[in-house]
Design a protein around this motif. Structure first.
Motif, mmCIF file in Angstrom:
data_model
loop_
_atom_site.group_PDB
_atom_site.id
_atom_site.type_symbol
_atom_site.label_atom_id
_atom_site.label_comp_id
_atom_site.label_asym_id
_atom_site.label_seq_id
_atom_site.Cartn_x
_atom_site.Cartn_y
_atom_site.Cartn_z
ATOM 1 N N UNK A 1 0.840 -1.179 -0.045
ATOM 2 C CA UNK A 1 -0.002 -0.100 -0.141
ATOM 3 C C UNK A 1 1.060 1.250 -0.008
ATOM 4 N N UNK A 2 0.756 2.305 -1.047
ATOM 5 C CA UNK A 2 1.742 3.027 -1.187
ATOM 6 C C UNK A 2 0.995 4.689 -0.766
ATOM 7 N N UNK A 3 -0.024 4.552 -0.617
ATOM 8 C CA UNK A 3 -1.064 5.911 -0.067
ATOM 9 C C UNK A 3 -2.289 5.505 0.597
ATOM 10 N N UNK A 4 -2.626 6.503 1.175
ATOM 11 C CA UNK A 4 -3.978 6.470 2.087
ATOM 12 C C UNK A 4 -4.559 7.804 2.221
ATOM 13 N N UNK B 1 -4.676 -0.738 -8.467
ATOM 14 C CA UNK B 1 -6.054 -0.430 -8.074
ATOM 15 C C UNK B 1 -6.078 0.450 -6.589
ATOM 16 N N UNK B 2 -7.034 1.255 -6.496
ATOM 17 C CA UNK B 2 -7.352 1.934 -5.437
ATOM 18 C C UNK B 2 -8.554 1.171 -4.521
ATOM 19 N N UNK B 3 -8.097 0.473 -3.434
ATOM 20 C CA UNK B 3 -9.162 -0.378 -2.580
ATOM 21 C C UNK B 3 -9.745 0.509 -1.801
ATOM 22 N N UNK C 1 -14.783 -3.011 0.482
ATOM 23 C CA UNK C 1 -16.045 -2.408 0.096
ATOM 24 C C UNK C 1 -16.219 -2.602 -1.630
ATOM 25 N N UNK C 2 -15.082 -2.049 -2.252
ATOM 26 C CA UNK C 2 -15.025 -2.151 -3.648
ATOM 27 C C UNK C 2 -13.495 -1.493 -3.961
ATOM 28 N N UNK C 3 -13.092 -1.700 -5.423
ATOM 29 C CA UNK C 3 -11.893 -1.135 -5.688
ATOM 30 C C UNK C 3 -12.078 -0.164 -7.209
ATOM 31 N N UNK C 4 -11.428 0.892 -7.262
ATOM 32 C CA UNK C 4 -11.134 1.270 -8.485
ATOM 33 C C UNK C 4 -9.917 1.209 -9.215
#
Length: 563
Positions: free
Chosen positions: A116-119, A135-137, A147-150
């Motif tokens: 994970x590189x960013x939050x 992806x962005x989780x 919940x979903x991912x982009x």
């Protein structure tokens, strides 16, 4: 829409500036805490509280630096600090009290299968950038489940921040900041950053004035000349860490499908040093040199002559400086040219494949100008024809065709400076090309597929936006492409800078985008021509290269807000 461009002439206490904390190596993540910024020096493990007005930085975790090494993402919601390290997400409850960091006791919140590189955090929802899976989780803080991912908007390491209903993403490889719809992950628009390797971003509001600015952190390295008295060669080329925080100005022209970002006031000088190599005598010679163009991203404020006066003419809508010699002889020793004062900004077009599904046909005059072999493009050779078909395969969408052509050329070629520009058939066989040869291959393949395009250039300002008032000289000239979308107009595409890794994936930063340092000169016309009584002089008998040596100089005078 212009969310954060400051009024630089306004007399306030707040003026965004480059922030350069001392003693740090690589700043990642970025959040605002009261009147300060919070960032991590990921190499040293420093959690830093930074004053954006003075550069002063305080290490707020002197006893916990090991816990913050390799941290890349930071976020704050209410009084809680979040950060990411590797595949782990940590939480520091009740860490924030007003402007102070009062409690740092990291607790593991969740471990993911991927790095994970960013939050970013909004209420009970977490947004986690994972570049390896692209992806962005989206995670629930309550259930600690996805919940979903982009889909990630770029191909590189990404960092995140949130502004109301917008999720903002910076991508190191793409040199780009994206504005996404927080609920759907759809990209609203994107802008190029003025520097490479963005590593964190946040919206900061000045407590005194209420003015808001989007700050972006950068982390990379730079070359410098090292003075090493212990070496046989005392001066040697070396690399050192380079990290800083800089305001990102942007303006989204939604109705015109493009966004601009940080711009610069630049003085550009172009001169020819006349020194013929061979005997020459030409009566009534006119030496025509194209002038910088006015475009959506580039404005010409002033043009003045250097050395000799010139007559200004318009050629196919572009301005040209015409210098007259009557006669020109081998004994002539002169310096002549022009100086231009320019406003230049980065631009990124926001046009999607679905918007070009039903575009109108090209106007009747376009095919004979922009679909023909007008410059040794070898479009009638079998290797170029086969490549044109292989590049698009069965793709029918206009934008996807062009992107497929670009990616095909990147797959086939590797970049290298070459001694001369060869035709596309030779370049494809060789598998190596300079920027001009990339352009030739792209032109040939695009035109064979019915895509109108043309060569644009001619120079790039050296990419040192922080070196104000210092004369800068480019090492060589540069060319790129523009392609025409009926109903939208001419759109830029760089020829080779995005060919950064063997086999891709390739960035999209310069597909429909140009950085601030690209200087557009004589769009659609030749940069220089020698004419005698209105007729081009035979280049086999005498050419610009045998008559003179050119000199180019840029001076960056000031930074401009986006408009």
């Amino acid at each position: 829409m212009n969310l954060n461009s400051p009024n630089l002439g306004k007399n306030t206490h707040f003026k965004p500036r480059t922030i350069r904390p001392m003693g740090v190596s690589a700043l990642y993540g970025l959040v605002g805490v009261g009147d300060s910024l919070l960032a991590v020096d990921t190499l040293r493990g420093f959690l830093l509280k930074i004053d954006p007005k003075t550069d002063n930085a305080t290490v707020v975790n002197p006893d916990l630096t090991l816990s913050f090494r390799d941290v890349t993402g930071l976020a704050i919601w209410d009084d809680t600090l979040w950060f990411t390290r590797g595949s782990e997400v940590y939480i520091c409850p009740q860490a924030i009290q007003g402007n102070s960091i009062v409690n740092l006791e990291p607790q593991l919140f969740v471990e993911l299968p991927d790095v994970v590189t960013g939050i970013a955090v909004w209420e009970s929802t977490l947004y986690l950038a994972c570049d390896r899976i692209g992806s962005i989780l989206v995670y629930s803080q309550t259930t600690r489940q996805e919940i979903t991912r982009f889909h990630s908007p770029g191909i590189g390491v990404e960092n995140l921040t949130i502004k109301q209903e917008e999720l903002w993403v910076c991508d190191r490889e793409e040199q780009t900041v994206y504005c996404l719809e927080r609920g759907t992950g759809e990209t609203r628009f994107s802008v190029l950053t003025p520097f490479e390797s963005p590593s964190g971003l946040t919206f900061y509001t000045d407590i005194e004035t209420g003015e808001e600015v989007l700050y972006v952190a950068y982390a990379g390295d730079e070359l410098y000349i090292r003075d090493n008295p212990n070496s046989y060669e005392q001066f040697e080329l070396a690399k050192r860490d380079r990290t800083f925080i800089h305001p990102l100005y942007f303006h989204y022209h939604e109705s015109e499908h493009y966004a601009t970002s940080n711009g610069y006031l630049i003085e550009m000088s172009y001169v020819e040093e006349l020194e013929p190599l061979d005997a020459v005598y030409i009566d009534d010679l006119e030496w025509r040199i194209a002038l910088p163009s006015n475009t959506k991203r580039q404005k010409v404020l002033e043009i003045s002559p250097i050395g000799l006066p010139f007559r200004e003419e318009v050629e196919d809508g572009e301005k040209v400086a015409v210098f007259r010699f009557n006669p020109l002889t081998s004994r002539e020793r002169l310096i002549f040219g022009w100086k231009a004062l320019l406003e230049v900004r980065s631009i990124k077009y926001q046009i999607s494949p679905r918007q070009v599904e039903n575009i109108p046909a090209l106007s009747p005059d376009f095919p004979e100008k922009y679909l023909v072999d007008d410059g040794n493009l070898a479009m009638n050779t079998s290797i170029v024809k086969d490549a044109a078909q292989a590049a698009i395969r069965n793709e029918t969408n206009f934008l996807r065709q062009l992107l497929s052509i670009r990616n095909y050329v990147y797959d086939q070629l590797s970049y290298s400076l070459t001694s001369k520009i060869e035709n596309p058939d030779v370049v494809l066989k060789r598998g190596i090309g300079s920027c001009g040869e990339y352009v030739g291959v792209l032109l040939a393949l695009a035109r064979l597929n019915g895509i109108a395009c043309r060569t644009i250039g001619r120079y790039k300002c050296p990419q040192f936006a922080d070196r104000r008032g210092v004369p800068l000289e480019p090492e060589y000239n540069h060319v790129w492409l523009e392609f025409y979308i009926p109903g939208f107009g001419w759109v830029p595409m760089e020829s080779n800078p995005d060919d950064i890794q063997e086999g891709g994936p390739y960035p999209l930063r310069f597909f429909m985008g140009l950085a601030w340092y690209h200087i557009e000169i004589g769009k659609g016309i030749r940069f220089q021509r020698l004419t005698n009584q209105g007729v081009d002089v035979d280049r086999e008998k005498v050419s610009v290269g045998t008559l003179a040596i050119n000199h180019v100089r840029f001076t960056i005078l000031d930074e401009l807000p986006a408009i």
